[in-house]
Design a protein around this motif. Structure first.
Motif, PDB file in Angstrom:
ATOM      1  N   LEU A   1       0.837  -1.207   0.000  1.00 45.57           N
ATOM      2  CA  LEU A   1       0.000   0.000   0.000  1.00 45.57           C
ATOM      3  C   LEU A   1       0.871   1.256   0.000  1.00 45.57           C
ATOM      4  O   LEU A   1       0.648   2.192  -0.788  1.00 45.57           O
ATOM      5  N   PHE A   2       1.908   1.251   0.845  1.00 42.44           N
ATOM      6  CA  PHE A   2       2.777   2.432   0.908  1.00 42.44           C
ATOM      7  C   PHE A   2       3.683   2.552  -0.321  1.00 42.44           C
ATOM      8  O   PHE A   2       3.979   3.659  -0.772  1.00 42.44           O
ATOM      9  N   LEU A   3       4.096   1.407  -0.866  1.00 43.03           N
ATOM     10  CA  LEU A   3       4.891   1.464  -2.103  1.00 43.03           C
ATOM     11  C   LEU A   3       4.058   2.087  -3.224  1.00 43.03           C
ATOM     12  O   LEU A   3       4.548   2.903  -4.008  1.00 43.03           O
ATOM     13  N   ALA A   4       2.775   1.712  -3.267  1.00 46.94           N
ATOM     14  CA  ALA A   4       1.890   2.195  -4.344  1.00 46.94           C
ATOM     15  C   ALA A   4       1.718   3.715  -4.292  1.00 46.94           C
ATOM     16  O   ALA A   4       1.401   4.340  -5.304  1.00 46.94           O
TER      17      ALA A   4
ATOM     18  N   MET B   1      13.685   3.846  -3.273  1.00 47.93           N
ATOM     19  CA  MET B   1      14.856   3.317  -2.578  1.00 47.93           C
ATOM     20  C   MET B   1      15.736   4.419  -1.986  1.00 47.93           C
ATOM     21  O   MET B   1      16.343   4.255  -0.937  1.00 47.93           O
ATOM     22  N   ARG B   2      15.824   5.540  -2.684  1.00 44.28           N
ATOM     23  CA  ARG B   2      16.806   6.559  -2.288  1.00 44.28           C
ATOM     24  C   ARG B   2      16.204   7.746  -1.551  1.00 44.28           C
ATOM     25  O   ARG B   2      16.816   8.293  -0.631  1.00 44.28           O
ATOM     26  N   ASP B   3      15.000   8.190  -1.984  1.00 44.24           N
ATOM     27  CA  ASP B   3      14.476   9.460  -1.487  1.00 44.24           C
ATOM     28  C   ASP B   3      13.348   9.330  -0.465  1.00 44.24           C
ATOM     29  O   ASP B   3      13.224  10.174   0.422  1.00 44.24           O
ATOM     30  N   VAL B   4      12.512   8.323  -0.644  1.00 45.16           N
ATOM     31  CA  VAL B   4      11.351   8.192   0.258  1.00 45.16           C
ATOM     32  C   VAL B   4      11.840   7.725   1.628  1.00 45.16           C
ATOM     33  O   VAL B   4      12.677   6.816   1.714  1.00 45.16           O
ATOM     34  N   ASN B   5      11.331   8.337   2.694  1.00 49.72           N
ATOM     35  CA  ASN B   5      11.736   7.921   4.043  1.00 49.72           C
ATOM     36  C   ASN B   5      11.415   6.447   4.252  1.00 49.72           C
ATOM     37  O   ASN B   5      10.265   6.045   4.138  1.00 49.72           O
ATOM     38  N   TYR B   6      12.419   5.685   4.585  1.00 49.32           N
ATOM     39  CA  TYR B   6      12.276   4.234   4.784  1.00 49.32           C
ATOM     40  C   TYR B   6      11.724   3.517   3.563  1.00 49.32           C
ATOM     41  O   TYR B   6      11.204   2.416   3.667  1.00 49.32           O
ATOM     42  N   GLY B   7      11.840   4.149   2.411  1.00 49.37           N
ATOM     43  CA  GLY B   7      11.373   3.522   1.174  1.00 49.37           C
ATOM     44  C   GLY B   7      12.131   2.237   0.896  1.00 49.37           C
ATOM     45  O   GLY B   7      11.555   1.224   0.479  1.00 49.37           O
ATOM     46  N   TRP B   8      13.457   2.251   1.181  1.00 48.81           N
ATOM     47  CA  TRP B   8      14.271   1.042   0.979  1.00 48.81           C
ATOM     48  C   TRP B   8      13.714  -0.110   1.817  1.00 48.81           C
ATOM     49  O   TRP B   8      13.661  -1.253   1.377  1.00 48.81           O
ATOM     50  N   LEU B   9      13.276   0.225   3.038  1.00 51.09           N
ATOM     51  CA  LEU B   9      12.761  -0.819   3.932  1.00 51.09           C
ATOM     52  C   LEU B   9      11.451  -1.381   3.389  1.00 51.09           C
ATOM     53  O   LEU B   9      11.248  -2.595   3.340  1.00 51.09           O
ATOM     54  N   LEU B  10      10.584  -0.472   2.965  1.00 51.10           N
ATOM     55  CA  LEU B  10       9.303  -0.915   2.398  1.00 51.10           C
ATOM     56  C   LEU B  10       9.546  -1.840   1.215  1.00 51.10           C
ATOM     57  O   LEU B  10       8.949  -2.899   1.093  1.00 51.10           O
ATOM     58  N   ARG B  11      10.455  -1.414   0.327  1.00 52.00           N
ATOM     59  CA  ARG B  11      10.664  -2.201  -0.887  1.00 52.00           C
ATOM     60  C   ARG B  11      11.317  -3.547  -0.580  1.00 52.00           C
ATOM     61  O   ARG B  11      10.899  -4.583  -1.086  1.00 52.00           O
ATOM     62  N   TYR B  12      12.341  -3.534   0.282  1.00 53.07           N
ATOM     63  CA  TYR B  12      13.003  -4.797   0.592  1.00 53.07           C
ATOM     64  C   TYR B  12      12.088  -5.739   1.382  1.00 53.07           C
ATOM     65  O   TYR B  12      12.147  -6.958   1.219  1.00 53.07           O
ATOM     66  N   MET B  13      11.233  -5.163   2.241  1.00 53.57           N
ATOM     67  CA  MET B  13      10.280  -6.024   2.967  1.00 53.57           C
ATOM     68  C   MET B  13       9.309  -6.672   1.980  1.00 53.57           C
ATOM     69  O   MET B  13       8.948  -7.836   2.103  1.00 53.57           O
ATOM     70  N   HIS B  14       8.892  -5.873   0.992  1.00 53.89           N
ATOM     71  CA  HIS B  14       7.903  -6.369   0.028  1.00 53.89           C
ATOM     72  C   HIS B  14       8.534  -7.407  -0.913  1.00 53.89           C
ATOM     73  O   HIS B  14       7.976  -8.483  -1.121  1.00 53.89           O
TER      74      HIS B  14
ATOM     75  N   TYR C   1      13.504 -13.782   8.235  1.00 51.37           N
ATOM     76  CA  TYR C   1      13.038 -12.796   7.251  1.00 51.37           C
ATOM     77  C   TYR C   1      13.833 -11.490   7.381  1.00 51.37           C
ATOM     78  O   TYR C   1      14.337 -10.935   6.396  1.00 51.37           O
ATOM     79  N   CYS C   2      13.987 -11.022   8.629  1.00 47.76           N
ATOM     80  CA  CYS C   2      14.712  -9.763   8.864  1.00 47.76           C
ATOM     81  C   CYS C   2      16.181  -9.901   8.474  1.00 47.76           C
ATOM     82  O   CYS C   2      16.796  -8.939   8.007  1.00 47.76           O
ATOM     83  N   TYR C   3      16.741 -11.100   8.666  1.00 49.27           N
ATOM     84  CA  TYR C   3      18.124 -11.283   8.245  1.00 49.27           C
ATOM     85  C   TYR C   3      18.246 -10.928   6.760  1.00 49.27           C
ATOM     86  O   TYR C   3      19.138 -10.185   6.353  1.00 49.27           O
ATOM     87  N   PHE C   4      17.336 -11.463   5.959  1.00 50.54           N
ATOM     88  CA  PHE C   4      17.417 -11.190   4.519  1.00 50.54           C
ATOM     89  C   PHE C   4      17.101  -9.727   4.210  1.00 50.54           C
ATOM     90  O   PHE C   4      17.779  -9.098   3.401  1.00 50.54           O
ATOM     91  N   VAL C   5      16.070  -9.174   4.861  1.00 47.62           N
ATOM     92  CA  VAL C   5      15.687  -7.787   4.577  1.00 47.62           C
ATOM     93  C   VAL C   5      16.854  -6.838   4.879  1.00 47.62           C
ATOM     94  O   VAL C   5      17.150  -5.933   4.099  1.00 47.62           O
ATOM     95  N   PHE C   6      17.547  -7.077   6.002  1.00 46.92           N
ATOM     96  CA  PHE C   6      18.565  -6.115   6.423  1.00 46.92           C
ATOM     97  C   PHE C   6      19.988  -6.454   5.966  1.00 46.92           C
ATOM     98  O   PHE C   6      20.814  -5.568   5.818  1.00 46.92           O
ATOM     99  N   PHE C   7      20.278  -7.750   5.798  1.00 49.20           N
ATOM    100  CA  PHE C   7      21.673  -8.114   5.522  1.00 49.20           C
ATOM    101  C   PHE C   7      21.920  -8.720   4.146  1.00 49.20           C
ATOM    102  O   PHE C   7      23.063  -8.758   3.699  1.00 49.20           O
TER     103      PHE C   7
END
Ligand code: HEM
Length: 403
Positions: free
Chosen positions: A53-56, A74-87, A247-253
């Motif tokens: 929803l937030f990516l959209a 990925m670069r400009d949206v606050n925590y956008g990288w997190l949203l995208r990698y989580m998704h 899951y978090c291991y992959f999202v963050f590392f």
């Protein structure tokens, strides 16, 4: 508080529903950790919808803007990288959970009477998930998005008479292009919401017949069951904790471990990548498609039919399995077949990952041959399961009368 609840309950019996369907819901007391994967799939579904929803809100479904809008996220949206990698990693973990969930059902005979409809609804969800994942992968509009979309949509052209027109209709033009991206975005947004609806029916069907269990026998309520809360709420929460750590291991590392590097190159209709590979969760089916696809005239159609059949065959599994016993724990031959099936699925995945003309031992064993043998083994599972149970070849071990 109780006065307010009383008022609500008199009009809408919420407390009664929660008690009968959640907290006091009778659950087999011997459920093992393989029964965690339904709730885990549900958790990932919620994560996917929330992050999606937030990516959209920042994504642009336009062939000229899509790739850059993902980079912008990925670069400009606050925590956008997190949203995208989580998704993106969520998709992987969704399929991990659902594959284990399906295999658990196959091993413990959860598809057997009276759970056939529950099983069929599950397969419908699985088809919807595959469609959703496929269309989601197209959205970043990288090279693999574009060419993956081209290869898979082109498969429809194998359908006799209407095939060619169907592909043009799906594309919304004469090639994968802007209209294709736009409609895939709309459907990728819509389908998961429909999945939620079908999951509700899935759980309704589950609660109508109750959970199966590792022993596979029908239970005596009270003697063999425990209330869902606190016993299974705790167990599900524990499972979620462990699952989230991985899951978090992959999202963050290792956020790009499952993303093809080629997909960081913007889509270019004039340049085909050297090797087009689908996401890992489609690889076994891709291998089945290719095993048949290179056989000669009409082989493309046969390949597509084999690929669809490899999942659709699950629909008749409840009728193929004629054993008097549900759980494979007490069925020595079925158990062996099952493990061959699982190992073979990995072999198919590996074949699907490699280029079609690859070989082993300096050309002595072409991979396409291994793919064909593995495809035969895949379908043999269903035939052999039917034969050994219908002809009473398997002699099940004694099953306990209660838990
Ligand atoms: C979004 C995907 C799905 C979600 C959220 C989901 C959710 C659940 C939940 C919460 C349960 C109860 C807990 C459990 O037994 O693990 C369950 C049971 C079950 N599901 Fe699913 N499910 C999904 C997909 C599937 C698929 C793809 C299939 C089969 C093709 C399937 C077949 C079953 C069966 C047979 C049961 C009963 C298991 C038993 O009692 O032994 N489900 N599902």
């Amino acid at each position: 508080m109780s006065k307010i609840m009383e008022w609500i309950d008199a009009r809408l019996p919420v407390t009664e529903l929660i008690k009968s369907q959640a907290t006091e819901y009778p659950t087999p007391k011997n459920l093992n950790y393989w029964w965690n994967f339904g709730s885990l799939a549900l958790m990932v579904l919620i994560i996917m919808i929330a992050t999606g929803l937030f990516l959209a809100m920042h994504y642009k479904p336009d062939a000229l803007l899509a790739f850059n809008s993902v980079e912008h996220i990925m670069r400009d949206v606050n925590y956008g990288w997190l949203l995208r990698y989580m998704h993106a990693n969520g998709a992987t973990f969704f399929f991990v959970a659902v594959y284990i969930h399906i295999l658990r059902g196959m091993y413990y005979g959860s598809y057997r009477a009276p759970r056939e409809i529950l099983w069929w609804i599950g397969i419908v969800i699985f088809f919807m998930l595959m469609g959703t994942a496929f269309m989601g992968y197209v959205l970043p509009w990288g090279q693999m998005s574009y060419w993956g979309a081209a290869v898979i949509t082109n498969l429809m052209s194998a359908i006799p008479v209407v095939g060619e027109d169907l592909v043009v209709w799906i594309w919304g033009g004469f090639a994968v292009a802007d209209p294709t991206l736009n409609r895939f975005f709309v459907l990728h947004f819509l389908l998961p919401l429909l999945v939620v609806g079908v999951v509700v029916v899935h759980l309704w069907a589950l609660h109508a017949v109750h959970s199966n269990n590792p022993v596979g026998i029908d239970l005596h309520e009270g003697k063999d069951t425990l209330p869902f809360h606190p016993y299974f709420t705790i167990k599900d929460l524990y499972g979620m904790g462990v699952f989230l750590i991985v899951y978090c291991y992959f999202v963050f590392f290792a956020p790009n471990a499952f993303i093809e590097a080629d997909n960081y190159i913007p889509a270019d209709p004039m340049q085909t990548p050297a090797h087009i590979v689908p996401e890992w969760y489609f690889l076994p089916f891709y291998a089945i498609l290719r095993a048949i696809d290179f056989l000669g005239a009409y082989s493309k159609l046969a390949g597509v039919v084999a690929m669809v059949l490899s999942i659709a065959i699950l629909f008749i599994l409840p009728f193929l399995d004629r054993s008097p016993v549900r759980s494979f724990r007490y069925r020595p031959l079925s158990k062996q077949l099952f493990w061959i099936f699982v190992v073979n699925a990995f072999v198919l995945g590996w074949v699907g990952y490699n280029p079609p003309d690859a070989s082993l031992f300096h050309g002595a064993v072409p991979l396409i041959l291994i793919g064909r043998v593995s495809t035969a083994i895949y379908f043999s599972y269903f035939v052999l399961l039917w034969l050994i149970t219908a002809l009473d070849i398997e002699k099940p071990r004694p099953v306990p009368k209660s838990l």
